[in-house]
Design an enzyme around this catalytic site. Structure first.
Site, PDB file in Angstrom:
ATOM      1  N   VAL A  37       0.928  -1.150  -0.128  1.00 36.63           N
ATOM      2  CA  VAL A  37      -0.008  -0.023   0.028  1.00 36.63           C
ATOM      3  C   VAL A  37       0.908   1.167   0.088  1.00 36.63           C
ATOM      4  CG1 VAL A  37      -1.785   1.196   1.079  1.00 36.63           C
ATOM      5  CG2 VAL A  37      -1.306  -1.192   1.651  1.00 36.63           C
ATOM      6  N   HIS A  38       0.648   2.241  -1.004  1.00 35.23           N
ATOM      7  CA  HIS A  38       1.534   3.228  -0.809  1.00 35.23           C
ATOM      8  C   HIS A  38       1.181   4.516  -1.367  1.00 35.23           C
ATOM      9  CE1 HIS A  38       2.461   2.494  -5.067  1.00 35.23           C
ATOM     10  NE2 HIS A  38       3.265   3.742  -5.169  1.00 35.23           N
TER      11      HIS A  38
END
Ligand code: UD1
Ligand code: UDP
Length: 356
Positions: A199-200
């Site tokens: 996740v980013h």
């Protein structure tokens, strides 16, 4: 001269650098957008790419700070070196900075991974893509859908369908990574059982409700979850008081090198991500993917039944990871693994002066 700066660009540059290196001199410029050992150096240690000839040391900052620092620091270099072509990758602030420099200095600009569109103008990468494509001379599209997007914007005559350089990279990496059979055990998970997650995107990492729904969903998934944590997300988890819960329920690790990542992907039963590149890599290795977004630029993975768009909806994430059952057959929308050679041939036919 090629411009890179963020993790996925090191991967995309590798096949092109190898193909360029056979007949040409390439100078690689690292903008310094990513600078941590595990987001930058590890890729130069592992991948078959030249060390940067120039480091711009741009670092972190606002979009304006990052982009303008790339422009200000790259321009004198390009001016002095007067390259035959300036090669840019993907959709980061480093890409856009490079496009502005090339266009202003009247250097031939080649954009690798041109024509991708999410249709979401609030996504920082979407603005970078649109502006970079319009400022570039050679648009190397990875897919038919990208060609259609460029046609719609009146850029069809500058565009070539070449295939996806990340597929080229994967064909190299998977052989090397296959030798790393113990990587799952290193993280205390069983090969074929766990989910690999990343996740980013600011839309997820910088929104406490979305990030907490994603963590809760992953915590409920069977077989364990390995999550190499991007620094943006690490800070967000701490800021929102989610770090302890995430660390208790998931296997949180530092970002890993590309080869370890490919090995982890190959050992996973499924992938959960908001990354652009990882959605495709899951597809290349035939691992079902669940994407924490409502849309994707890589629509072929969804159309083929290998990628589910679930947003940040906790129930939808758990269900999609539990019931993932992609079809046995898979189309090949990302080319034949020779995108980089096509790119170099096209550059040569545009700029005969590039022969060294
Ligand atoms: C950038 C790209 C994104 C790409 C991603 C790949 C833009 C607008 N975004 O997002 O398209 O998908 O890279 O990973 O160009 N940080 C560190 N160490 C580093 C680099 C960053 O700690 O080496 C931290 C800093 O706090 C920084 C934050 O991460 O503010 C975000 O970094 P940045 O490069 O601005 O954006 P990414 O989220 O990495
Ligand atoms: N990647 C990696 N280590 C990690 C996470 C990702 O090497 O811990 C690689 C991954 O294999 C892919 C690229 O980084 O090639 C994707 O980068 P990222 O998700 O940061 O950016 P995006 O593709 O969304 O722009």
């Amino acid at each position: 001269m090629s411009v890179v700066g963020a993790r996925p660009q090191f991967v995309k540059a590798m096949p092109v650098s190898r193909a360029l290196g056979e007949r040409h001199e390439e100078r690689l410029v690292h903008t310094g957008q990513h600078y941590d050992e595990e987001l930058s150096d590890v890729f130069f240690d592992q991948l078959d790419i030249p060390r940067p000839a120039h480091e711009l040391g741009v670092g972190s900052g606002t979009h304006a700070e990052q982009t303008s620092a790339v422009v200000a620091r790259l321009a004198p270099l390009v001016d002095r070196a007067d390259p035959d072509v300036l090669v840019l990758y993907g959709d980061t602030n480093s890409t856009l900075g490079g496009a502005i420099v090339g266009a202003k200095l009247d250097v031939t600009v080649a954009h690798v991974e041109a024509g991708l569109r999410s249709g979401v103008r609030s996504m920082p990468e979407e603005i970078n893509r649109v502006l970079t494509d319009h400022a570039s001379d050679l648009l190397f599209a990875p897919t038919e859908a990208a060609v259609e997007n460029l046609d719609r914007e009146g850029l069809g005559d500058r565009c070539q369908l070449v295939g996806d350089v990340m597929y080229d990279a994967m064909l190299w990496a998977r052989e090397v990574a296959d030798q790393e059979t113990d990587v799952a055990a290193e993280y205390g998970v069983e090969r074929g059982e766990y989910v690999l997650a990343t996740v980013h995107r600011p839309r997820n990492a910088d929104d406490p409700d979305r990030l907490s729904a994603i963590v809760d969903a992953l915590a409920a998934v069977d077989g364990g979850v390995v999550l190499p944590v991007h620094p943006r997300t690490e800070r967000a988890l701490e800021r929102f008081g989610l770090w302890e819960w995430a660390a208790e329920s998931l296997t949180l690790v530092d970002p890993v090198g590309y080869l370890e990542f490919v090995a982890l992907l190959s050992g996973a039963r499924a992938v959960a991500t908001d990354s652009g590149g990882v959605q495709k890599e899951a597809f290349f290795l035939k691992r079902p993917c669940v994407t924490f977004r409502d849309e994707t630029e890589w629509t072929e993975t969804v159309d083929a039944g290998w990628n589910a768009l679930v947003g940040a909806d906790e129930r939808a994430i758990v269900d999609a990871l539990t019931d993932a059952s992609p079809p046995a057959e898979q189309p090949s929308p990302y080319g034949d693994g020779h995108a980089a050679e096509r790119i170099v041939s096209q550059i040569e036919s545009t700029e005969p002066a590039t022969e060294t």
